[in-house]
Write a protein that holds these residues in place. Sequence first.
Motif, PDB file in Angstrom:
ATOM      1  N   GLU A 366       0.980  -1.275  -0.149  1.00  0.00           N
ATOM      2  CA  GLU A 366       0.102  -0.171   0.471  1.00  0.00           C
ATOM      3  C   GLU A 366       0.788   1.006   0.225  1.00  0.00           C
ATOM      4  OE1 GLU A 366      -2.414  -0.323   3.402  1.00  0.00           O
ATOM      5  OE2 GLU A 366      -0.678  -0.573   5.160  1.00  0.00           O
ATOM      6  N   HIS A 525     -16.927  -0.403  -0.824  1.00  0.00           N
ATOM      7  CA  HIS A 525     -16.476   0.006  -1.563  1.00  0.00           C
ATOM      8  C   HIS A 525     -15.166   0.242  -1.178  1.00  0.00           C
ATOM      9  CE1 HIS A 525     -20.232   1.919  -3.327  1.00  0.00           C
ATOM     10  NE2 HIS A 525     -19.578   2.634  -3.919  1.00  0.00           N
ATOM     11  N   SER A 527     -11.648  -1.297  -0.906  1.00  0.00           N
ATOM     12  CA  SER A 527     -10.288  -1.596  -1.922  1.00  0.00           C
ATOM     13  C   SER A 527      -9.634  -2.932  -0.803  1.00  0.00           C
ATOM     14  CB  SER A 527      -8.937  -0.501  -1.630  1.00  0.00           C
ATOM     15  OG  SER A 527      -8.603  -0.696  -0.475  1.00  0.00           O
ATOM     16  N   TRP A 528      -9.774  -3.957  -1.708  1.00  0.00           N
ATOM     17  CA  TRP A 528      -9.749  -5.106  -1.327  1.00  0.00           C
ATOM     18  C   TRP A 528      -8.169  -5.625  -0.314  1.00  0.00           C
ATOM     19  CZ3 TRP A 528      -4.669  -7.503  -1.381  1.00  0.00           C
ATOM     20  CH2 TRP A 528      -3.776  -6.646  -2.402  1.00  0.00           C
ATOM     21  N   LYS A 529      -6.457  -4.524  -0.154  1.00  0.00           N
ATOM     22  CA  LYS A 529      -5.983  -3.931   0.625  1.00  0.00           C
ATOM     23  C   LYS A 529      -6.695  -3.809   1.793  1.00  0.00           C
ATOM     24  CE  LYS A 529      -2.937  -2.592  -2.678  1.00  0.00           C
ATOM     25  NZ  LYS A 529      -1.408  -0.865  -3.052  1.00  0.00           N
ATOM     26  N   ARG A 530      -7.538  -2.523   1.768  1.00  0.00           N
ATOM     27  CA  ARG A 530      -8.632  -2.577   3.466  1.00  0.00           C
ATOM     28  C   ARG A 530      -9.116  -3.705   4.192  1.00  0.00           C
ATOM     29  NH1 ARG A 530     -10.864   3.348   3.427  1.00  0.00           N
ATOM     30  NH2 ARG A 530     -10.471   3.077   5.001  1.00  0.00           N
TER      31      ARG A 530
END
Length: 602
Positions: A366, A525, A527-530
């Motif tokens: 990230e 909504h 992101s895939w990282k979060r």
Amino acid sequence: MLANNVSRQKPCQHCNRRPASAAPDTSTIHYEKSWLYRHCSSLVQGDRQSQKAGQLFSGLLAMNVVFLGSAFLSSMIFNHVAITLADVWILLSILKVLCLCWIIYYLLGTSRQPHAVLHRDSHAGPIWLRGSLLLFGAFSVLLNVFEIGYSVVHIQCKSQVQIVFPSIEILFISTQTLFLWHHSKDCIQVQHNLTRCGLMLTIATNLLLWLLAVTNDSIHKEIESQLRDVEQRLAGNETISCTCPNTTACSIFQKGYILLYPFNTEYCLICCSMLYVMWKNVGRRISHHDASHVKRKFKLQGVVFGPLLGVTAVIVGICVFMMYQIQATGSAPNYQIFVMYYSYYIVLLPLMSVAAVIGTIIHALEKRDLDTLKNPTRSLDVILLMGAALGQIGMSYFSIVAIVATDPRDLLNSLILSYSVLLIFQHITQNVFIIDGLHRQPFVDAIETRHAGHAGQHAVGSEPPHEETATSNSKQDHTQPPLSKEEELKEEWNHEAHNQRRVSVLELGQEIRRVSLSYIHTYSHLSWKRKALREIAFFLVLCNIILWIMPTFGAHPVFENGLEKSFYGYSTWFVIVNFGLPLGVFYRMHSVGGLLEVYISA
């Protein structure tokens, strides 16, 4: 002469940077030559020097107190005749009385002075840490009550010091808990040196109490000797040791003391950490940027799989813990319960390690900036995570040496060996994940808030017309044939109750729908990282909670399996376990706080 003085005047940095061809600027004020600037700079420099001197003096005071107490404890261990346990208790009682005097003076005098507490550190003393302080403090008071009861029952062969010392301990714990609960966030601005010395004296006293709890196994040995005396009396042999006139009361006090013993060491460690943060905050002036910083709140949004896996681990862990406790309270734990206990850890620890490694990789991918602001609480969190992990890691290495040197091919020994290796790896990976997450800037939630608001508006706008439905129902009531007055009143009451129930059910359904839509919009909504970071952090939070519950409330297989105890000896392994086990419990509790910070910032 005047020209010579002007020519000798040292040019400022601003003049040095100006090109030689440039004309002199008479409108610019050169603060390097200003007396006010030099005077203010000297004041700031003097304030920093006095702060460093105060920290150095108070640190030296604490170091000397700790060395003196350690000398007493070492003499008690290696020379029981010259220095006894009563002498150590007298020294600690004097230190606790001095700490109580300073705490009362701080509560009634220092903190009430004008402009004493202009700033409060929002990061210091979080609610989970103060809650743990209150919990462990209450258990520590209960432990001393059991110790007093145990000494009163054996009053014919106990000294009065063994009753006075726990009484002073109860007063000290109660006053210190009250002090830390209300003033752990203070950045005191008056009486700096006295406050620093008082805080360091209290830290040194708590450290000595922790060292005494780690090394003092006198009551444990006394309980074991009494059990041996009971067995000898049943076999027909006479004994001359101190006997208990009331076996029921003695049994209650013995079990309560052994069960609550780790809480006291845990309480001392928590107090030391909170007092150290207060010591660092003495004289600290928080900037406007830090003071206006809004602390992010915990919201259970954006997580699905983490809670499911974590709750599963907690439920299975509670079942294993209850089965272990049933076996331990009834008799000595058998072979199968040890196999089941270590098997649970061998399954859970690799999952936690893999999750922490994945989270660390996501942190590396990230693009969040690092938080470089000075934060004493975060610096202490990192130190405590690294230091507390040494407890379980050290115990694991002792277990590995004992197993490899005896019989590593046995099933239980193989499980303990695997458990020790996995525990070391899990601590390292989790520390890296937490420390990396604590030093990251939090995400901005503007987009999520907007979408959540749209979802809520959409849910509110789609509400059905409750009032129209109720009105149509009331109109239908008027078309019925006329009834008597009593029947009419009864019918109206039934319809009103029915309409109220219907409206309340519909409102509840709409509220559930609104919250669900908001949750779905928020989750979709992200992101895939979060998403991954929140899932991993929440899963690790629940896993650390169950790994905190099991050793805290009585599951101590490292001392009860008998392998390491027979290899190192009772006294040596007792010291190792009482050193490593409270640190391990403290590590799990502190990891929960760090992981929650990582979850909130993701």
